[in-house]
Design an enzyme around this catalytic site. Structure first.
Site, PDB file in Angstrom:
ATOM      1  N   GLU A  41     -35.808  83.497  45.502  1.00  0.00           N
ATOM      2  CA  GLU A  41     -36.127  82.786  44.264  1.00  0.00           C
ATOM      3  C   GLU A  41     -35.228  83.311  43.136  1.00  0.00           C
ATOM      4  O   GLU A  41     -35.017  84.513  43.052  1.00  0.00           O
ATOM      5  CB  GLU A  41     -37.566  83.139  43.911  1.00  0.00           C
ATOM      6  CG  GLU A  41     -38.431  82.029  43.486  1.00  0.00           C
ATOM      7  CD  GLU A  41     -39.867  82.520  43.346  1.00  0.00           C
ATOM      8  OE1 GLU A  41     -40.101  83.710  43.114  1.00  0.00           O
ATOM      9  OE2 GLU A  41     -40.757  81.678  43.492  1.00  0.00           O
ATOM     10  N   ARG A  94     -39.939  79.701  48.402  1.00  0.00           N
ATOM     11  CA  ARG A  94     -40.623  78.640  47.666  1.00  0.00           C
ATOM     12  C   ARG A  94     -39.760  77.370  47.672  1.00  0.00           C
ATOM     13  O   ARG A  94     -38.705  77.305  48.310  1.00  0.00           O
ATOM     14  CB  ARG A  94     -40.974  79.134  46.250  1.00  0.00           C
ATOM     15  CG  ARG A  94     -42.027  80.246  46.250  1.00  0.00           C
ATOM     16  CD  ARG A  94     -43.114  79.976  45.263  1.00  0.00           C
ATOM     17  NE  ARG A  94     -44.178  80.973  45.323  1.00  0.00           N
ATOM     18  CZ  ARG A  94     -44.213  82.070  44.549  1.00  0.00           C
ATOM     19  NH1 ARG A  94     -43.233  82.338  43.703  1.00  0.00           N
ATOM     20  NH2 ARG A  94     -45.232  82.912  44.636  1.00  0.00           N
TER      21      ARG A  94
HETATM   22  C1  LIG Z   1     -41.585  76.911  42.513  1.00  0.00           C
HETATM   23  C2  LIG Z   1     -42.108  77.928  41.569  1.00  0.00           C
HETATM   24  C3  LIG Z   1     -41.973  79.311  41.718  1.00  0.00           C
HETATM   25  C4  LIG Z   1     -42.637  79.872  40.608  1.00  0.00           C
HETATM   26  C5  LIG Z   1     -42.839  81.198  40.215  1.00  0.00           C
HETATM   27  N1  LIG Z   1     -43.552  81.401  39.076  1.00  0.00           N
HETATM   28  C6  LIG Z   1     -43.738  82.786  38.611  1.00  0.00           C
HETATM   29  C7  LIG Z   1     -44.689  83.558  39.482  1.00  0.00           C
HETATM   30  C8  LIG Z   1     -44.139  84.963  39.424  1.00  0.00           C
HETATM   31  O1  LIG Z   1     -44.663  85.639  38.283  1.00  0.00           O
HETATM   32  C9  LIG Z   1     -42.646  84.793  39.219  1.00  0.00           C
HETATM   33  C10 LIG Z   1     -41.821  84.982  40.485  1.00  0.00           C
HETATM   34  O2  LIG Z   1     -42.313  84.202  41.521  1.00  0.00           O
HETATM   35  O3  LIG Z   1     -42.472  83.451  38.725  1.00  0.00           O
HETATM   36  C11 LIG Z   1     -44.068  80.360  38.316  1.00  0.00           C
HETATM   37  O4  LIG Z   1     -44.729  80.620  37.309  1.00  0.00           O
HETATM   38  N2  LIG Z   1     -43.858  79.071  38.694  1.00  0.00           N
HETATM   39  C12 LIG Z   1     -43.153  78.824  39.830  1.00  0.00           C
HETATM   40  N3  LIG Z   1     -42.832  77.654  40.428  1.00  0.00           N
END
Ligand SMILES: Cc1cc2cn([C@H]3C[C@H](O)[C@@H](CO)O3)c(=O)nc2[nH]1
Length: 224
Positions: A41, A94
């Site tokens: 990610e 993801r």
């Molecule tokens: C696809 C997707 C990944 C993702 C990660 N996150 C956040 C959760 C964790 O704190 C951080 C790393 O995954 O980013 C988010 O708020 N929304 C997201 N959407």
């Protein structure tokens, strides 16, 4: 036809709650770099987008920043889904699906993004899925319990996550379960469930099992 049809290899999506061990899991596969294009990610991009820490802004001021953050996440996920590779396997941490079914859903249910923002994001998802082929052949679900990952998040102590409450983690957990276990929403993609509550020493057995499933799934693939 959709953009990118037939251009992507067998693609594995690694899904799971915050702190479920996805990045560690993917790094385990990065040793097969000749065969596997593994992409974690882009958290670093989210933490420093032209000098803005979008992740921090999303957590401290969600009313203003949750929606723009999620729209940037969508862009970075789409970049990864469509990135060309000559390797026979792609592994992504993801996906557009967890963005849609888990994170954006959670923010809307929690009242952290306005209905209007939610509708705009959903419109983008459906348009993107209409015009772009999203290759997804297997989902590896690092299944955890909220309390276990909450403790890991505390220990990891990523500054932006300092105020994430257990309730938020529980809500995200249930949305992953609705999607990947109860199959209430989403795409009918094969799901390999990994018991990711295990501590890292025991989890090697689970890595092995997932490697076998991934290679077996590829063999079942129609010959290219
Ligand atoms: C696809 C997707 C990944 C993702 C990660 N996150 C956040 C959760 C964790 O704190 C951080 C790393 O995954 O980013 C988010 O708020 N929304 C997201 N959407």
């Amino acid at each position: 036809p959709k953009y990118g049809v037939g251009t992507q290899p067998f693609t594995v999506l690694i899904e799971g709650n915050i702190g479920s061990g996805k990045t560690t899991f993917i790094k385990h596969f990065q040793k097969f770099e000749d065969k596997i294009c593994a992409m974690t990610e882009p958290v670093e991009k989210w933490r420093n987008f032209k000098g803005y820490n979008l992740l921090e802004l999303m957590y401290i001021d969600p009313d203003r920043w949750a929606m723009p953050f999620q729209s940037y996440v969508m862009l970075t996920m789409l970049e990864r889904h469509t990135k060309p590779t000559d390797k026979p396997i792609k592994i992504l941490e993801r996906s557009l699906y967890s963005a849609k079914y888990c994170f954006v859903e959670n923010l809307h249910k929690g009242g952290l993004i306005h209905d209007g923002m939610y509708e705009i994001l959903k419109e983008w998802y459906s348009y993107v899925e209409d015009i772009t082929h999203i290759q997804a052949d297997l989902i590896v679900y690092l299944r955890t319990t909220p309390e276990v990952v909450y403790e890991r998040i505390r220990k990891r102590a990523r500054s932006e996550e300092a105020c994430v409450p257990l309730e938020y983690i529980k809500q995200l957990h249930e949305l992953h379960e609705d999607w990947l276990i109860r199959k209430k929403v989403g795409c009918n993609i094969k799901v390999l469930e990994i018991e990711a509550d295990l501590d890292l020493s025991e989890i090697d057995r689970e890595y092995k099992r997932s490697e076998n499933v991934i290679t077996a799934s590829i063999q079942q693939q129609r010959p290219a």
